[in-house]
Design a protein around this motif. Structure first.
Motif, mmCIF file in Angstrom:
data_model
loop_
_atom_site.group_PDB
_atom_site.id
_atom_site.type_symbol
_atom_site.label_atom_id
_atom_site.label_comp_id
_atom_site.label_asym_id
_atom_site.label_seq_id
_atom_site.Cartn_x
_atom_site.Cartn_y
_atom_site.Cartn_z
ATOM 1 N N LEU A 9 0.909 -1.299 -0.101
ATOM 2 C CA LEU A 9 0.061 -0.064 0.171
ATOM 3 C C LEU A 9 0.846 1.297 0.119
ATOM 4 C CD1 LEU A 9 -2.662 -0.916 2.658
ATOM 5 C CD2 LEU A 9 -3.083 -1.034 0.191
ATOM 6 N N ASN A 10 0.555 2.285 -0.818
ATOM 7 C CA ASN A 10 1.135 3.629 -0.942
ATOM 8 C C ASN A 10 0.055 4.764 -0.858
ATOM 9 O OD1 ASN A 10 2.579 5.882 -1.500
ATOM 10 N ND2 ASN A 10 3.432 5.122 -3.249
ATOM 11 N N SER A 11 -0.155 5.148 0.474
ATOM 12 C CA SER A 11 -1.268 5.851 0.570
ATOM 13 C C SER A 11 -0.914 7.599 0.726
ATOM 14 C CB SER A 11 -1.890 5.668 2.168
ATOM 15 O OG SER A 11 -2.920 6.449 2.473
ATOM 16 N N GLY A 12 -1.423 8.005 -0.236
ATOM 17 C CA GLY A 12 -1.186 9.478 -0.482
ATOM 18 C C GLY A 12 -2.396 10.322 0.341
ATOM 19 N N SER A 13 -2.470 11.615 0.359
ATOM 20 C CA SER A 13 -3.476 12.385 1.030
ATOM 21 C C SER A 13 -4.872 12.479 0.286
ATOM 22 C CB SER A 13 -3.009 13.834 0.689
ATOM 23 O OG SER A 13 -2.976 14.182 -0.461
ATOM 24 N N SER A 14 -4.858 12.205 -1.117
ATOM 25 C CA SER A 14 -6.058 11.957 -1.837
ATOM 26 C C SER A 14 -6.121 10.693 -2.881
ATOM 27 C CB SER A 14 -6.349 13.080 -2.575
ATOM 28 O OG SER A 14 -5.208 13.128 -3.641
ATOM 29 N N SER A 15 -5.215 9.922 -2.587
ATOM 30 C CA SER A 15 -5.093 8.374 -3.376
ATOM 31 C C SER A 15 -4.560 7.437 -2.449
ATOM 32 C CB SER A 15 -4.077 8.786 -4.350
ATOM 33 O OG SER A 15 -2.673 8.993 -3.899
ATOM 34 N N LEU A 16 -4.614 6.177 -3.191
ATOM 35 C CA LEU A 16 -4.223 4.793 -2.396
ATOM 36 C C LEU A 16 -3.892 4.018 -3.569
ATOM 37 C CD1 LEU A 16 -3.398 3.167 0.201
ATOM 38 C CD2 LEU A 16 -5.879 2.416 -0.372
ATOM 39 N N LYS A 17 -2.520 4.049 -3.948
ATOM 40 C CA LYS A 17 -1.836 2.685 -4.621
ATOM 41 C C LYS A 17 -1.818 1.649 -3.975
ATOM 42 C CE LYS A 17 0.787 6.292 -7.479
ATOM 43 N NZ LYS A 17 2.015 6.677 -7.935
ATOM 44 N N PHE A 18 -2.015 0.444 -4.665
ATOM 45 C CA PHE A 18 -1.952 -0.991 -4.010
ATOM 46 C C PHE A 18 -1.414 -1.878 -5.153
ATOM 47 C CE2 PHE A 18 -6.089 -1.373 -5.764
ATOM 48 C CZ PHE A 18 -6.329 -2.631 -6.105
ATOM 49 N N ALA A 19 -0.779 -3.056 -4.460
ATOM 50 C CA ALA A 19 -0.666 -4.140 -5.562
ATOM 51 C C ALA A 19 -0.511 -5.237 -4.572
ATOM 52 C CB ALA A 19 0.765 -3.830 -6.160
ATOM 53 N N ALA A 120 6.963 15.679 6.548
ATOM 54 C CA ALA A 120 6.438 15.532 5.034
ATOM 55 C C ALA A 120 4.947 15.513 5.512
ATOM 56 C CB ALA A 120 6.842 14.024 5.073
ATOM 57 N N PRO A 121 4.649 16.658 5.497
ATOM 58 C CA PRO A 121 3.125 17.201 5.712
ATOM 59 C C PRO A 121 2.112 16.539 4.627
ATOM 60 C CG PRO A 121 4.212 19.233 5.062
ATOM 61 C CD PRO A 121 5.252 17.952 5.233
ATOM 62 N N LEU A 122 2.580 16.396 3.390
ATOM 63 C CA LEU A 122 1.627 15.975 2.551
ATOM 64 C C LEU A 122 1.560 14.264 2.459
ATOM 65 C CD1 LEU A 122 2.662 18.287 -0.398
ATOM 66 C CD2 LEU A 122 0.661 18.492 1.405
ATOM 67 N N HIS A 123 2.754 13.796 3.060
ATOM 68 C CA HIS A 123 2.500 12.271 2.908
ATOM 69 C C HIS A 123 2.340 11.671 4.302
ATOM 70 C CE1 HIS A 123 5.141 13.857 -0.479
ATOM 71 N NE2 HIS A 123 4.737 13.013 -1.085
ATOM 72 N N SER A 126 -1.111 10.829 5.650
ATOM 73 C CA SER A 126 -1.952 10.130 4.865
ATOM 74 C C SER A 126 -1.248 8.791 5.087
ATOM 75 C CB SER A 126 -1.738 10.434 3.491
ATOM 76 O OG SER A 126 -2.129 11.848 3.115
ATOM 77 N N HIS A 127 -0.315 8.290 5.301
ATOM 78 C CA HIS A 127 0.404 6.905 5.433
ATOM 79 C C HIS A 127 -0.450 6.351 6.686
ATOM 80 C CE1 HIS A 127 3.049 7.647 2.213
ATOM 81 N NE2 HIS A 127 4.058 8.118 2.921
ATOM 82 N N VAL A 128 -0.236 7.029 7.771
ATOM 83 C CA VAL A 128 -1.146 6.849 8.910
ATOM 84 C C VAL A 128 -2.550 6.256 8.845
ATOM 85 C CG1 VAL A 128 -1.656 7.496 11.229
ATOM 86 C CG2 VAL A 128 0.534 7.963 10.516
ATOM 87 N N VAL A 129 -3.392 7.061 7.955
ATOM 88 C CA VAL A 129 -4.637 6.798 7.708
ATOM 89 C C VAL A 129 -4.568 5.420 6.943
ATOM 90 C CG1 VAL A 129 -6.515 7.459 6.248
ATOM 91 C CG2 VAL A 129 -5.285 9.333 7.373
ATOM 92 N N GLY A 130 -3.758 5.130 6.005
ATOM 93 C CA GLY A 130 -3.745 4.084 5.362
ATOM 94 C C GLY A 130 -3.225 2.850 6.143
ATOM 95 N N ILE A 131 -2.304 2.963 7.035
ATOM 96 C CA ILE A 131 -2.100 2.096 7.886
ATOM 97 C C ILE A 131 -3.142 1.618 8.814
ATOM 98 C CG2 ILE A 131 -0.459 1.670 9.965
ATOM 99 C CD1 ILE A 131 1.594 3.270 8.495
ATOM 100 N N ARG A 132 -3.771 2.451 9.367
ATOM 101 C CA ARG A 132 -4.785 2.406 10.492
ATOM 102 C C ARG A 132 -6.148 1.340 9.710
ATOM 103 N NH1 ARG A 132 -3.941 7.626 13.660
ATOM 104 N NH2 ARG A 132 -2.816 6.497 15.635
ATOM 105 N N ALA A 133 -6.268 1.934 8.240
ATOM 106 C CA ALA A 133 -7.156 1.408 7.704
ATOM 107 C C ALA A 133 -6.796 -0.320 7.440
ATOM 108 C CB ALA A 133 -7.485 1.716 6.144
ATOM 109 N N ALA A 134 -5.704 -0.497 7.109
ATOM 110 C CA ALA A 134 -5.297 -1.733 6.761
ATOM 111 C C ALA A 134 -5.219 -2.535 8.071
ATOM 112 C CB ALA A 134 -3.856 -1.841 6.172
ATOM 113 N N ILE A 135 -5.036 -2.124 9.130
ATOM 114 C CA ILE A 135 -4.811 -2.857 10.427
ATOM 115 C C ILE A 135 -6.321 -3.292 10.709
ATOM 116 C CG2 ILE A 135 -4.324 -2.681 12.901
ATOM 117 C CD1 ILE A 135 -2.023 -0.853 12.285
#
Length: 398
Positions: A9-19, A120-123, A126-135
């Motif tokens: 997962l690569n979580s951005g402020s308005s995006s989420l790339k995944f593979a 890294a205010p733009l990144h 957002s990573h934390v948001v993606g991490i919490r969603a994945a957990i």
């Protein structure tokens, strides 16, 4: 026997790339991206082996990251891939001086990533948001953070220190950190294989050219200097970022009535290829327009290539010897005009382009693009997802 899969997962402020990546081979079984989070047209799309491209419009609300992860979970279940999924790997842009390697995520790690948000205010938020969603979606799987900055933590003080009061470093952590670490790490290792050497005896200059761009000097397998600095705006000219700039210019603009927010937007979002060409930030469009005689595009192309070549030349100082220059990233892997101009600018060092080989080394095809008997230049496609998946897999074996 099934192969272990890692969800990257690569979580951005308005995006989420995944593979979904086969951790032992680097092959992506499924990959996709969620975009426009926070807007009415938020969506997520994906494609994969035997899977036609699909897209889902997300419901309105402020939880688009969680919605996207929930859809990924449903996709994994639908394709019967859940039994092979062994970990979740998260790309995290900034690890500061706290993280020099991939790290198993717990509450303290999340807290530390959040504390680095000022760098890294733009990144990082957002990573934390993606991490919490994945957990929340995969509570029983190892969650692993892989940091863009980690590979560069081997830089010596003479490379990462700015010539400013050391009090600023001690109080605020102002130093060169570097980014694109997973890409520089991957292609430097691939270059060692092609050179039939071990990484610990390989010296290369890796050149990651995309919308974001950076150069790295890799000495005996370790990063010893890199062009991005305290933030990703430093170093090379990029798609919309200015790169290195006289530090008095922001102060000058403030005296003209510009706000800090306007200056930040200008230097990060309206500069680089876009700002110089006044046309586009896309290198393909720049090259096409330059070929048609567009003066702004021609200047942007020449300036971009010239500044890359200058950084490559300067990083020869950091190495005892240079085994190869390695081009990677979307532009580095595919743009013939950019590679041609960079090689031309490096002729004083003996580099000579093999035109036919340069034409072949595109669209995922690696290759040597320098003439036989001259200093070596290579094209190696990057695979940052493979690095993240490999790092995450290690934590399943402990």
């Amino acid at each position: 026997m099934s192969k272990p899969l890692v969800l990257v997962l690569n979580s951005g402020s308005s995006s989420l790339k995944f593979a979904l990546v086969e951790a032992q081979t680097g092959d992506a079984v499924v990959s996709g991206i969620g975009e426009c989070f926070g807007l009415d047209n938020a969506c997520i799309a994906w494609k994969g082996e035997g899977i036609d491209k699909q897209e889902v419009i997300l419901q309105s609300g402020d939880n688009h990251h969680q919605q996207a992860v929930d859809i990924i979970v449903s996709l994994i279940e639908k394709e019967h891939l859940g039994s092979d999924l062994c970990a979740v790997g998260h790309r995290v842009v900034h690890g500061g001086e706290h993280f020099s390697q991939a790290t198993l995520i717990d509450d303290s790690v999340i807290e530390k990533i959040e504390s680095l948000s000022s760098l890294a205010p733009l990144h990082n938020p957002s990573h934390v948001v993606g991490i919490r969603a994945a957990i929340s979606a995969f509570p029983h799987l190892p969650q692993v953070a892989v940091f863009d900055t980690a590979f560069h933590q081997t830089m010596p003080a003479k490379a990462y220190t700015y010539a400013i009061s050391q009090k600023l470093y001690r109080d605020f952590g102002i130093r060169r950190y570097g980014f694109h670490g997973t890409s520089h790490y991957f292609v430097s290792r691939e270059a060692a294989k092609q050179l039939d050497k071990v990484p610990e005896q390989t010296n290369v200059i890796t050149v990651h050219l995309g919308n974001g761009a950076s150069v790295c000097a890799v000495k005996n397998g370790k990063s010893v200097d890199t062009s991005m600095g305290f933030t990703p705006i430093a170093g090379l000219m990029m798609g919309t970022r200015c790169g290195d700039l006289d530090p008095s210019i922001p102060e000058f603009l403030q005296k003209q009535g510009w706000t800090p927010e306007q200056i930040h937007k200008e230097l990060n979002g309206n500069s680089g290829l876009l700002g110089v060409s006044e046309l586009t930030s896309d290198c393909r469009g720049i090259c096409e327009a330059a070929g048609e005689g567009h003066k702004g595009a021609q200047l942007a192309l020449e300036l971009f290539s010239y500044r890359v070549a200058k950084y490559i030349a300067s990083y020869m100082v950091a190495l005892d010897e240079v085994d190869a220059i390695v081009f990677t990233g979307g532009i580095g892997e595919n743009s013939l005009p950019v590679r041609h101009l960079i090689m031309m600018n490096l002729r004083v060092f003996g580099y000579r382009e093999d035109v036919e080989a340069n034409e072949k080394a595109r669209f995922g095809q690696p290759g040597m693009i320098s003439q036989q008997g001259t200093p070596m230049a290579l094209v190696i496609p990057t695979n940052e997802e493979f690095v993240i998946a490999s790092e995450a897999l290690r934590f399943t074996m402990q």
